[in-house]
Design a protein around this motif. Structure first.
Motif, PDB file in Angstrom:
ATOM      1  N   GLN A 148       0.829  -1.205   0.000  1.00  0.00           N
ATOM      2  CA  GLN A 148       0.000   0.000   0.000  1.00  0.00           C
ATOM      3  C   GLN A 148       0.869   1.262   0.000  1.00  0.00           C
ATOM      4  N   ILE A 149       1.955   1.241   0.760  1.00  0.00           N
ATOM      5  CA  ILE A 149       2.868   2.388   0.798  1.00  0.00           C
ATOM      6  C   ILE A 149       3.476   2.595  -0.598  1.00  0.00           C
ATOM      7  N   LYS A 150       3.870   1.503  -1.263  1.00  0.00           N
ATOM      8  CA  LYS A 150       4.415   1.615  -2.617  1.00  0.00           C
ATOM      9  C   LYS A 150       3.347   2.086  -3.605  1.00  0.00           C
ATOM     10  N   LYS A 151       2.107   1.682  -3.391  1.00  0.00           N
ATOM     11  CA  LYS A 151       1.016   2.102  -4.277  1.00  0.00           C
ATOM     12  C   LYS A 151       0.811   3.622  -4.207  1.00  0.00           C
ATOM     13  N   ILE A 152       0.968   4.195  -3.020  1.00  0.00           N
ATOM     14  CA  ILE A 152       0.888   5.659  -2.875  1.00  0.00           C
ATOM     15  C   ILE A 152       1.952   6.304  -3.764  1.00  0.00           C
TER      16      ILE A 152
END
Length: 185
Positions: A148-152
């Protein structure tokens, strides 16, 4: 003046300002809480009362954080966490103002959708005449939220590809003393 409805925001937010402080000053004492907002109307009123980031003095910073989260990486949810760093070249370039404004409006409109729970806030740092930074502070990266952090970051990458003149987008843990980055897009 336009009348905005008292539409509640999904999160309550605080605008902060930090002026440049002398080397021997306690930088934590230099934060000023400008506004707390919980409705669209309050946000628009606060937004209209603040200067654009390009008009801030060198060394100054703006912060827009969820209520209860102070814009200090040693505090609460920021401890052990990190931030996506968007570097914009040239302070006079309108991109700094546009990126800051776009991210503010994205945050209050839930533009990050299900990823909003991984965000603490954003900051705009006016450091020198060559490079300015807009940072998106996230919660601590874990094995469970790593994707999720990488998706941001991938969402932020679309800003670079489609709209703005951005020098780089990188993710860095707050407590990193070196200039090594954990993710580079």
């Amino acid at each position: 003046m336009t009348n905005y409805a008292e539409v509640p925001l999904s999160s309550n937010w605080t605008f902060w300002y930090k002026d440049k402080c002398a080397e021997d000053d306690d930088w934590r004492m230099n934060f000023q809480k400008l506004f707390e907002v919980s409705t669209v109307k309050q946000f628009i009123e606060a937004y209209n009362k603040t200067k654009l980031p390009s008009r801030l003095p060198l060394g100054a910073s703006y912060f827009f954080f969820k209520n209860g989260i102070q814009p200090m990486w040693e505090e609460g949810p920021n401890r052990g966490a990190g931030a996506w760093i968007i570097e914009v070249t040239n302070r006079i370039n309108n991109d700094l103002n546009l990126i800051w404004s776009d991210l503010l409006f994205t945050l209050i409109s839930d533009g990050f959708k299900e990823l909003s729970c991984y965000l603490c806030g954003i900051a705009c740092n006016v450091r020198n005449n060559q490079t300015q930074k807009v940072t998106i502070w996230t919660v601590k990266t874990t094995l469970k939220n790593y994707e999720q952090i990488k998706k941001i970051g991938r969402i932020l990458q679309t800003l670079k590809q489609n709209v703005y003149e951005i020098k780089s987008i990188k993710y860095k843990l707050h407590n990193r003393l070196s200039n090594n980055f954990d993710y580079v897009l």
